[in-house]
Design an enzyme around this catalytic site. Structure first.
Site, PDB file in Angstrom:
ATOM      1  CB  SER A  96      -0.854   0.030   1.263  1.00 18.63           C
ATOM      2  OG  SER A  96      -0.041   0.317   2.383  1.00 18.63           O
ATOM      3  CG  ASP A  97       1.276   5.956  -1.024  1.00 21.02           C
ATOM      4  OD1 ASP A  97       2.203   6.042  -0.200  1.00 21.02           O
ATOM      5  OD2 ASP A  97       1.107   6.780  -1.941  1.00 21.02           O
ATOM      6  CD1 TRP A  98       4.944   5.116   4.950  1.00 16.79           C
ATOM      7  CD2 TRP A  98       4.726   4.052   3.004  1.00 16.79           C
ATOM      8  NE1 TRP A  98       6.014   4.252   4.805  1.00 16.79           N
ATOM      9  CE2 TRP A  98       5.910   3.592   3.638  1.00 16.79           C
ATOM     10  CE3 TRP A  98       4.382   3.500   1.761  1.00 16.79           C
ATOM     11  CZ2 TRP A  98       6.744   2.630   3.059  1.00 16.79           C
ATOM     12  CZ3 TRP A  98       5.209   2.540   1.195  1.00 16.79           C
ATOM     13  CH2 TRP A  98       6.359   2.122   1.838  1.00 16.79           C
TER      14      TRP A  98
END
Ligand code: BGC
Length: 738
Positions: free
Chosen positions: A269-271
């Site tokens: 995932s992105d953060w």
């Protein structure tokens, strides 16, 4: 280039035949798969789940932080020889956000747009290899590179990180960058999957686009990047697509990525982009930076969900298997990072400099103002902090260059200001100009003193104005003007001295209301570690400019598909909205409908008949190139183009002949290109093959690319608006696997 063309076409023929291509040699792929399976069989449930979640080291208790602090850590399984995954950003070099590694610097590559402006696949691969080697030397084995979101709007804050508006150009270059990074036996991502094309609403906006349009534009860039670069990981995006968060979007993560493209690596995932544990079932394998999400969905919550039977252990196994597979396939286990290892920054700066030199675009050169005659006695350099360094874009991709930032300008109150910086570093253009014109008296005036700048310009032989515009992650620009009084400054200086050169240092296309008054304009983008030297060498003619625009410079904001940036008129998000959409929420939820659909960039301008200020593909040279003997032929499913390029000018230089294909009633599309280096008088025969998916429509009914039978115009061009020669080819109906 030729060899790459052949390889690409071989891969495509296999696509046509309906087989799935993997870039890794078959033996190492299956070997990695088997080794991953063997390791998995020996792991406890807790060990498997631990692989599925990463932390932001900065937010970990000091005692638990890894030895090297970057963007992420996922603990390994030491008893099985599986190392920690230690991640660093990004596509422009090893970043050091908020300087968590005190005093640590890295070689700053020119921005993504500068890289794309080289149109040089081999050079982009060299850059990837270089930044990956620095990541490895510093102790990282995952590099969050491969940013390939398409430029759809020239106000979007992260365009500077990405590779332009065309899926073929961006996808091929991203693939080259990724393969360069991964040649260091580390994993690269490709990101942000998908349609994260603006920062306003980056975690609350839903992109509404029909599937065919997605497949023919943004998804095609990812598809090509994955085919060519074989990244170990795909990073899913913050935004929603069709009302579903990208990181729990089964259509994107499972149907497109795994089923259609046969992708074998893992999705991280992105953060701060995860919203549920069930995202695992949609195809997300790893929650990165879990402290930034509302819950520890892929650790504490996942353990509970498996225990309660809400999520099967088989689903955990599948995600862990994909992560382990990527670690084995890309050498993380067999060639563990040791770090820190000394880095040859001087050698690496040369890679950055070559990229800057090939990426600078000569936009305008009336009366051959450039290259500047060595006889110039007095040169006044104005503005842009050119005495201190070159600008850089802000956010997670921002590299603290070797030598550090010599100046950091304050930012206003915004989410971006909490982590981005407006920093200037690398070699100052003033030094580069002094080195390039040793006989001249070169002095500098700050842009803040307009009167002094005008007076100095009047007295000098030549005035060189550095105009810059800051771009950053987490924020879009309001408009495409340079701002900060720079248009007025340029106008005043150009009125005082007709021999005025403008060097643009921007992360996006900008408006140029003063253009008719200024004989020469360079776009230097954010030019990286040795940007100042590169600019000096271009101005003096030591280097002949060969950059071509990877984005359209619009003549007017009203020509954009969305004259008003989507979401930009909304109020700030409420507390409740922030709670739902996460830490990165910068607007209430809204829908983004891109009216251009798959016709992003120049295709929209073409379809609407808007004349750009400067076209996609445009760029001048100090020499001239002639095209002759063009032939376009079809053999089976393959359309080939052959022509001769001749340098018929007086100096050596590189040309970027571009092939556009146009089906009846459709906007033209970039279908192939080459970068050809020629001495004066030299000719070269260029053979190119056309990417067949460029000729196709994506048919959602039959779930295939479909090339209808019919005539197609093949143009040999200098830009998207300047075809030089046109041939017609007859196509037979063809279908290609999705
Ligand atoms: C960015 C990613 C980056 C990640 C880790 C996010 O805010 O969107 O591109 O890799 O942070 O720093």
């Amino acid at each position: 280039m030729k060899l790459r063309g052949l390889l690409a076409s071989a891969a495509l023929m296999a696509c046509v035949a309906g087989t799935v291509q993997a870039n890794t040699p078959a033996h190492s792929t299956s070997n990695a798969e088997q080794r991953a399976r063997d390791a998995l069989a020996q792991m406890t449930l807790d060990e498997k789940i631990a692989l599925l979640s990463g932390k932001l080291p900065l937010l970990m208790p000091a005692a638990k932080r890894p030895a090297v602090i970057g963007a992420g850590i996922v603990p390994g399984v030491p008893r099985l020889g599986i190392p920690d995954q230690l991640a660093t950003d990004a596509s422009l070099g090893v970043s050091n956000l908020l300087e968590t590694r005190k005093g640590d610097v890295a070689t700053a590559m020119p921005s993504g747009l500068a890289q794309a402006a080289t149109w040089n696949i081999d050079l982009i691969r060299d850059g990837g290899r270089m930044i990956g080697s620095e990541a490895r030397a510093k102790g990282f084995n995952v590099m969050l590179a491969g940013g390939v979101n398409l430029v759809r709007d020239p106000r979007a804050g992260r365009n500077f990180e990405y590779l332009g508006e065309d899926p073929l150009l961006a996808g091929r270059l991203a693939g080259a960058q990724i393969s360069g990074v991964q040649s260091n036996q580390i994993i690269s991502t490709i990101k942000h999957f998908a349609l994260n094309d603006q920062e306003t609403g980056r975690s609350s906006a839903s992109v509404e686009m029909d599937e065919a349009a997605m497949r023919e534009s943004d998804l095609l860039a990812f598809q090509l990047g994955i085919e060519i670069g074989n990244p170990g990981s795909v990073m899913c995006a913050y935004n929603l697509v069709g009302g579903i968060f990208a990181c729990e979007n089964k259509f994107l993560l499972t149907d497109v990525l795994r089923r259609d493209w046969g992708y074998q690596g893992f999705v991280m995932s992105d953060w701060g982009a995860v919203h549920s544990t069930e995202a695992l079932l949609a195809g997300l394998d790893q929650q990165a930076g879990e402290q930034l999400d509302k819950r520890r969905y892929f650790s504490t919550d996942l353990t509970a969900a498996v225990k309660e039977g809400r999520i099967s252990e088989a689903a955990v196994d599948q995600a862990a298997q994909r992560i382990l597979y990527a670690m084995y396939a890309h050498g993380l286990v067999d060639n563990p990072v040791t770090g820190p290892v000394p880095i040859d920054y001087a050698a690496n700066a040369q890679v950055a400099q070559r990229t800057a030199e090939e990426g600078i675009v000569l936009l305008r050169n009336e009366g051959n103002m450039l290259p500047l005659a060595k006889s110039a006695q007095t040169i006044i350099v104005i503005g842009g902090q050119a005495d201190l360094g070159v600008p850089s874009g802000g956010g997670s991709s921002q590299v603290v260059p070797v030598g550090g930032f010599r100046k950091v300008l304050p930012l206003g109150n915004s989410i971006a200001a909490t982590f981005a910086r407006r920093g200037y570093g690398g070699t100052p253009p003033l030094d580069g100009i002094k080195a390039a014109f040793p006989q001249a008296q070169v002095s500098y005036v700050d842009a803040s003193d307009r009167a002094a700048a005008v007076t100095a310009a009047r007295a000098a032989d030549v005035a060189i104005i550095f105009a810059d515009k800051y771009s950053t992650e987490a924020e879009d620009s309001r408009d495409i003007s340079l701002g900060e009084g720079q248009d007025e400054l340029i106008d005043a200086v150009a009125s005082a001295n007709a021999r005025t050169i403008v060097v643009l240092q921007t992360g996006n296309p900008v408006a140029m209301p003063w253009l008719s008054k200024v004989p020469a304009v360079l776009s230097a983008w954010y030019s990286g570690q040795n940007g100042g030297i590169a600019i000096g060498r271009i101005l003096s003619g030591e280097v002949n400019p060969s950059g071509r625009l990877p984005v359209t410079f619009p003549a007017d904001i009203s020509h954009l598909p969305n004259p008003v940036l989507p979401g930009s008129t909304l109020p700030p998000p409420s507390k409740e909205e922030r709670a739902v959409y996460g830490l990165q929420t910068n607007s209430p939820p809204f829908k983004i409908t891109y009216p251009e659909g798959s016709d992003a960039g120049y295709r929209w301008f073409d379809a609407k008949g808007h004349k750009p200020l400067f076209s996609f593909g445009h760029g001048l040279s100090y020499t001239s190139f002639a095209y002759s003997d063009m032939q376009a032929t079809r053999s089976g499913q393959t359309v080939s183009v052959r022509f001769t390029v001749t340098n018929n000018g007086k100096v050596a230089g590189a040309d970027v002949p571009q092939i556009y294909a146009r089906r009846e009633g459709k906007a033209r599309r970039l279908a192939a290109w080459d970068k050809v280096f020629l001495k004066p008088g030299e000719s070269r025969v260029v053979n190119l093959q056309i990417e067949p998916r460029i000729l196709a429509d994506f048919d959602t009914r039959t779930h295939q690319w479909v090339i209808p039978a019919g005539k197609i115009s093949i143009e040999l061009a200098r830009s998207a608006t300047s075809p030089e020669q046109v041939r017609t080819v007859k196509l037979t109906a063809t279908r290609i696997k999705p």
